[in-house]
Design an enzyme around this catalytic site. Structure first.
Site, short mmCIF file in Angstrom:
data_model
loop_
_atom_site.label_atom_id
_atom_site.label_comp_id
_atom_site.label_asym_id
_atom_site.label_seq_id
_atom_site.Cartn_x
_atom_site.Cartn_y
_atom_site.Cartn_z
N ASP A 178 89.09 -30.57 9.13
CA ASP A 178 88.22 -31.53 8.45
C ASP A 178 89.14 -32.69 8.11
O ASP A 178 90.00 -32.56 7.23
CB ASP A 178 87.63 -30.91 7.16
CG ASP A 178 86.70 -31.89 6.47
OD1 ASP A 178 87.04 -33.09 6.38
OD2 ASP A 178 85.62 -31.47 6.02
N HIS A 179 89.01 -33.79 8.84
CA HIS A 179 90.06 -34.81 8.73
C HIS A 179 90.16 -35.40 7.32
O HIS A 179 91.19 -35.96 6.96
CB HIS A 179 89.91 -35.89 9.81
CG HIS A 179 88.86 -36.91 9.55
ND1 HIS A 179 87.53 -36.70 9.82
CD2 HIS A 179 88.93 -38.17 9.04
CE1 HIS A 179 86.84 -37.79 9.50
NE2 HIS A 179 87.67 -38.69 9.01
N HIS A 241 82.94 -32.91 4.98
CA HIS A 241 83.81 -33.82 4.21
C HIS A 241 83.47 -33.84 2.72
O HIS A 241 84.33 -33.74 1.86
CB HIS A 241 83.71 -35.25 4.74
CG HIS A 241 83.96 -35.37 6.21
ND1 HIS A 241 84.88 -34.58 6.87
CD2 HIS A 241 83.43 -36.19 7.15
CE1 HIS A 241 84.88 -34.93 8.15
NE2 HIS A 241 84.02 -35.89 8.35
C1 BG6 Z 1 83.17 -38.16 10.96
C2 BG6 Z 1 81.68 -38.35 11.11
O1 BG6 Z 1 83.47 -36.81 10.78
O2 BG6 Z 1 83.61 -38.90 9.83
C3 BG6 Z 1 81.35 -39.81 11.28
O3 BG6 Z 1 81.23 -37.62 12.24
C4 BG6 Z 1 81.92 -40.62 10.14
O4 BG6 Z 1 79.96 -40.02 11.37
C5 BG6 Z 1 83.40 -40.30 9.95
O5 BG6 Z 1 81.76 -41.98 10.44
C6 BG6 Z 1 83.94 -40.94 8.69
O6 BG6 Z 1 85.32 -40.80 8.67
P1 BG6 Z 1 86.26 -41.90 8.00
O7 BG6 Z 1 87.63 -41.33 8.10
O8 BG6 Z 1 86.06 -43.16 8.78
O9 BG6 Z 1 85.78 -42.03 6.59
#
Ligand code: BG6
Length: 489
Positions: A178-179, A241
């Site tokens: 989960d980044h 997230h």
């Molecule tokens: C991804 C989603 O996991 O996270 C996207 O699939 C979203 O829809 C993105 O835009 C948001 O990530 P960040 O790092 O740009 O906040």
């Protein structure tokens, strides 16, 4: 000066190596780690996909992606050294005829050496790829498999993936990414909470009025209609997230930062979330979908127009939820979660709204409550709003102003992308920032309740104009409780 501890030499195979995630995130992340001297030159990066490319063509694609990501810091000399690590194997991993010997010929096949299989593919392929890796003898020793979200579309499908992958790889070999957990500011949330005596004593129902978690995006579908329309904001952002942010905000202090201590605390929070079923969903949740609107003076298409197939999709691009955590620390403290696409501006904030002082010395109209705003992005920092006296004569006028800690002003280092840290953690075998099987399943259990309630009601999502902060109903959700969303400024 940032310090980087080199990792041991490793092999990484990216399934879906020509896809969007590889180009935007994975290859640039590896190149950045290389530029910082973290990746030994005996490592190997193997992109795989069905396209019929050779090493030269794949390196050219990777170069374009990395050049875009590094911008002005592009270093041609370093690229020439780095590209030697990169190879490509055309493989249809789900086909009986897949050329596994060719893939194996690019790997070191040393059982002591980390070998990472990154599945940047559709989740429907996870199990069959893992089964194939098991069949051809690529699941033993120090091999690891990385699964991108979404892991399933509900509890049942998530379990099927977890069980299928688990039949080949042991839980310690599975890295569910989960980044958000790799973002610097999300990491800092733990340091802020547990590295300062100031906050923790107040971090509970006695002093906190409510908590808000917002991840607002100003972008729309960005060419991902196929995926997004089947997913929607609840599955795309809340299930993973946002629930992870909620866990880190609400969890008890872990004994240590060891992988399972943090993950065990997080799962306790997920299991304490009060289920939202049936009629309660009408009171406690809002679904929205953006229509055409105006952003920065330009007209912007609505969601339905962005879908190329002309369907009258009811997929939500916005969700707000009033959640409750049924435990000793948080009883009675609402956690408001909100995420949406095409909102007025991009900002992700965790807001801890403290209670008012028990007695107001300074007269009516003065709101004596502290607020801690943790800005995750874009301009990372922490602001603690405190009351101070406005200078000058004319009585005691009180104003709420922030003590402002801006990371950009305090640190001059480049902020590594979340994938950089997470990829190196996989190589190092550090699972703490990855989701455990039971964590993913607990998150789905709660989210499934919402999906079921929405399906039963059959209500269409409320419309909001692109470039706006979601439907009116989201503001009402707060307003009914005498509260308001923090709009990031
Ligand atoms: C991804 C989603 O996991 O996270 C996207 O699939 C979203 O829809 C993105 O835009 C948001 O990530 P960040 O790092 O740009 O906040």
């Amino acid at each position: 000066m940032a310090k980087f501890i080199p990792v041991d030499p490793f092999d990484i195979v990216i399934f879906g190596g020509t896809g969007d995630l590889s180009r935007r995130k994975l290859l640039p992340a590896l190149f950045h780690r290389w530029l910082d001297g973290q990746i030994p030159e005996t490592s190997a990066i193997v992109g795989t996909a069905r396209s019929d490319l050779d090493d030269k063509a794949y390196r050219a694609m990777a170069r374009e992606a990395c050049e875009k990501a590094t911008g002005d810091n592009w270093d041609d000399k370093e690229w020439k050294r780095f590209e030697k690590l990169i190879h490509y194997v055309s493989i249809d991993a789900t086909s009986e005829k897949a050329d596994w010997p060719l893939l194996k010929s690019k790997l070191t096949l040393d059982p002591e050496r980390p070998c990472v299989f990154y599945l940047a593919t559709a989740p429907g392929l996870y199990v069959s790829i893992c089964e194939a890796l098991g069949r051809v003898g690529l699941a033993g020793g120090e091999t690891r498999v990385v699964l991108e979200k979404p892991i399933g579309t509900d509890l049942e499908s998530a379990r099927a993936i977890n069980d299928g992958v688990g039949a080949v790889f042991s839980e310690r070999q599975v890295y569910r990414i989960d980044h958000y957990l790799g973002k610097e500011t999300v990491q800092n949330l733990m340091v802020l909470r547990f590295g300062n005596m100031l906050f923790e004593p107040l971090w509970n129902r006695n002093y906190v009025d409510h908590v808000q978690l917002t991840v607002a995006e100003d972008l729309g579908l960005e060419g991902r209609a196929d995926y997004y329309d089947k997913s929607g904001a609840l599955r795309d952002m809340i299930q993973n997230h946002m629930l992870q942010l909620l866990c880190l905000t609400a969890m008890e202090p872990p004994n240590q930062l060891d992988d399972d201590d943090v993950r065990t605390e997080k799962i306790k929070v997920l299991r304490s979330l009060v289920p939202i079923h049936g009629e309660a969903a009408k009171r406690l949740t809002v679904r929205g979908q953006y229509r055409a609107g105006v952003k920065d003076g330009e007209s912007v298409k609505g969601y339905l127009e962005e879908l190329s197939d002309g369907t009258k999709s009811q997929t939500e691009t916005f969700v707000a939820v009033k959640a409750s955590i049924d435990n000793w620390r948080w009883a009675g403290v609402p956690f408001y979660l909100r995420t949406g696409k095409r909102m007025s501006h991009r900002h992700s904030d965790i807001v801890i709204q403290f209670k008012k002082t028990p007695h107001s010395l300074f007269g009516e109209g003065n709101d004596m409550a502290n607020r801690l705003v943790i800005r995750l992005q874009p301009d990372e920092g922490v602001r603690l709003f405190v009351q101070i006296k406005e200078p000058g004569p004319g009585g005691l006028r009180v104003k709420s102003l922030p003590l402002n800690l801006s990371y950009a002003e305090s640190f001059t280092v480049r902020y590594p992308d979340a994938y950089e840290r997470l990829l190196m953690d996989v190589v190092r075998g550090n699972l703490s920032l990855f989701m455990r099987k039971d964590e993913v399943e607990a998150a789905w259990t709660w989210v499934d309740g919402l999906i079921e309630a929405w399906d039963q009601s059959g209500d269409a999502p409320e419309s909001y104009p692109a470039g706006n902060d979601g439907p009116l109903a989201a503001a009402m959700l707060m307003d009914r409780d005498g509260r308001a969303w923090w709009e990031g400024h």
